[in-house]
Each structure stands twice: as structure tokens, then as C-alpha cells.
Design an enzyme around this catalytic site. Structure first.
Site, short mmCIF file in Angstrom:
data_model
loop_
_atom_site.label_atom_id
_atom_site.label_comp_id
_atom_site.label_asym_id
_atom_site.label_seq_id
_atom_site.Cartn_x
_atom_site.Cartn_y
_atom_site.Cartn_z
N SER A 145 0.85 -1.18 0.00
CA SER A 145 0.00 0.00 0.00
C SER A 145 0.88 1.23 0.00
O SER A 145 2.03 1.18 0.46
CB SER A 145 -0.89 0.01 1.25
OG SER A 145 -1.53 1.26 1.41
N TYR A 158 -1.06 -0.45 10.47
CA TYR A 158 -1.22 -0.68 9.03
C TYR A 158 0.03 -0.21 8.28
O TYR A 158 0.54 -0.92 7.41
CB TYR A 158 -2.46 0.06 8.53
CG TYR A 158 -2.86 -0.29 7.12
CD1 TYR A 158 -3.47 -1.51 6.83
CD2 TYR A 158 -2.63 0.59 6.07
CE1 TYR A 158 -3.84 -1.84 5.54
CE2 TYR A 158 -3.00 0.27 4.76
CZ TYR A 158 -3.61 -0.93 4.51
OH TYR A 158 -3.97 -1.27 3.23
#
Length: 289
Positions: A145, A158
């Protein structure tokens, strides 16, 4: 250009929705046999059913990628079904997490996020790559990501998990150089998937992310095509959206000012709408960002 994604023996984790489903369907369109793995067997079966309905060959398998044992079992089932080892693995399964500062993120959220997003990719690479190296060819797609390099506030678990996937992919690419095995890591910003629902994300952060995805997000189908084409072209990084590319360049060119601005935005942003630990993790492992 190599043809790693054509007529491959492919395994896709998190294939029950989002980017994972898009990768599986696109691989099938390229003539590949696809093992569709997901923690939710019913959603994996939907993906496999769509492939078979279009004339392809697919197998749905339940797998929790956070478990090394289950990933080894996935490889064994895939090998038995293909009749030989997989030639392509897409380590895509993941969960979202956000809304708390690093020190306020519950330990359980850290463990679950790293267990799926980082250890899941580690397990996939350790389990599937040796046979590809021995065969002298194959491909690895790791779904990370833009969070892995943007380091936005209130997304520590995350961010850390995705930064680890980027670093692992870079290391693996170096180690596999000259072996015929290609490695590509996907680093998007927002993709129009269901990651914003039912995950370790504060309700307000979830709403903001979903709104941004509607405005700037790419479709998972577009991202899947771009990523698989990049693997065929031997590209390591896929940073598909203009906003992701801008953040990538800015962070590298002016890292200190970038961090200060990110910190300022984090301080002026609305506080989470629920106290730390108020969110409830789910067992969904799906394509994300």
C-alpha cells in the site's frame, strides 16, 4: 517481455473480494488456472465460480494466511490440484487498521494486523518461492500500500505492516535476481473495495477513507491489470495512482518537511469517534487499501 501471468498456475490469497478477486479473474482471462484462497470459503467459491462460468479452471480454498501451517497446506492442495508446483503467487490477503495513535493502538490490533498483512506475505513467499527458484521461473505479486511509505498519522499498525511488505519485496527481488523469478509489489492509495467495512478502523476514519476512495480511487480491475502487466514487464514497483506517485516523490525528495506536514495534519484532524480498543476485529481477509 516475459509471460509470467499467461497460462500460469496461480494462487491468489484474499481472492474473495476486491483486488484479490480482480487479480484472480484477470489471471483466468489470461489463460491461467487459479487457486482462489480466502479466509471466507464462500466468497472464494464465488470468485472460482465466476472463473469456471467463463470457461476457466479454478479451485476455492479456505486459508488463514496468518497461519504458517495453513499456508503450507494451501501450497500442498494447490500442487495436488495443478499436478505440479504453482508458478505464480499473489500475496494479497489483508485487513485495514486505523484511527488510533501508535501508543493507543490496542496490542491485539497490532498483532492481528501484522499477522495478516505482513506475516501472511512472509508465509506466502517462504512457502511458494522455493519451487519457483528450483524451476528457474515464476512470479510473485505482493500487495502492499502507499501507506507503506506515506506513514500517515493514526495508521501505525497498518503503515508498519505495509512498509514491511515493501521491504520484503525489495529484498526478495534482489535475492531472486537472475533466477527467472520476478517480484512485483503493489502500492496503491485508495481502491474501491470493501476494506473500509468491518475492519480494525475507527468509524470516522472508515467514513473518510470510503469517501476519498469514491473520489480518487481506481477500480480493482484496473489495478489488477496494471499490476499483472508490470510483473510481465519485470517492474518491481507498481504505484498506480497520481496521488500515490506524488506522495512517493515528495517523501523521497523532502522527507523532513513531509513528515512535519503529515504531523500537522494529524494534529488538526478530528479525533477518533471511539476510544482505543472499541472496534472489533473480523475474520475478513480481503483485497484492500
Amino acid at each position: 517481455m516475459s509471460r509470467r501471468t499467461r497460462r500460469a498456475r496461480a494462487v491468489v490469497t484474499g481472492a474473495g473480494s476486491g483486488i484479490g478477486r480482480a487479480l484472480a479473474l484477470e489471471l483466468a482471462r489470461r489463460g491461467s488456472q487459479v487457486v482462489c484462497a480466502d479466509l471466507a470459503l464462500d466468497t472464494a467459491a464465488v470468485t472460482a465460480g465466476r472463473i469456471e462460468a467463463a470457461g476457466g479452471r479454478a479451485l476455492a480454498v479456505r486459508c488463514d494466511v496468518a497461519s504458517a501451517t495453513e499456508v503450507v497446506e494451501l501450497e500442498a492442495r494447490s500442487r495436488a490440484w495443478f499436478g505440479e508446483a504453482a508458478s505464480l503467487v499473489c500475496n494479497n490477503a489483508g485487513i485495514g487498521a486505523g484511527g488510533h495513535t501508535a501508543e493507543d493502538t490496542p496490542l491485539a490490533d497490532w498483532e492481528r494486523t501484522l499477522g495478516v498483512n505482513l506475516w501472511g506475505v512472509i508465509h506466502g513467499c517462504r512457502t511458494f518461492v522455493p519451487a519457483m527458484r528450483a524451476a528457474g521461473g515464476g512470479g510473485v505479486v505482493n500487495v502492499a500500500s502507499a501507506a507503506g511509505f506515506t506513514a500517515a498519522p493514526r495508521m501505525a499498525a497498518y503503515n508498519v505492516s505495509k512498509a514491511g511488505v515493501v521491504s520484503l519485496s525489495e529484498t526478495l527481488a534482489a535475492e531472486l535476481s537472475g533466477t527467472g523469478v520476478g517480484v512485483t509489489v503493489l502500492c496503491p492509495t485508495f481502491v474501491r473495495t470493501g476494506i473500509f467495512e468491518g475492519e480494525l478502523i475507527d468509524a470516522r476514519a472508515r467514513q473518510l477513507a470510503a469517501s476519498l476512495a469514491k473520489v480518487t480511487g481506481f477500480s480493482p480491475e484496473r489495478v489488477a491489470r496494471t499490476t499483472l502487466d508490470a510483473l510481465d514487464k519485470g517492474r518491481l514497483y507498481v504505484v498506480p495512482q497520481p496521488d500515490a506517485q506524488l506522495l512517493w516523490r515528495t517523501k523521497r525528495l523532502v522527507p523532513v518537511p513531509y513528515t512535519r506536514v503529515a504531523g500537522l495534519l494529524g494534529r488538526v484532524a478530528p479525533p477518533p469517534s471511539a476510544p482505543p480498543g472499541a472496534t472489533t476485529p473480523t475474520d475478513s481477509q480481503e483485497a484492500h487499501r
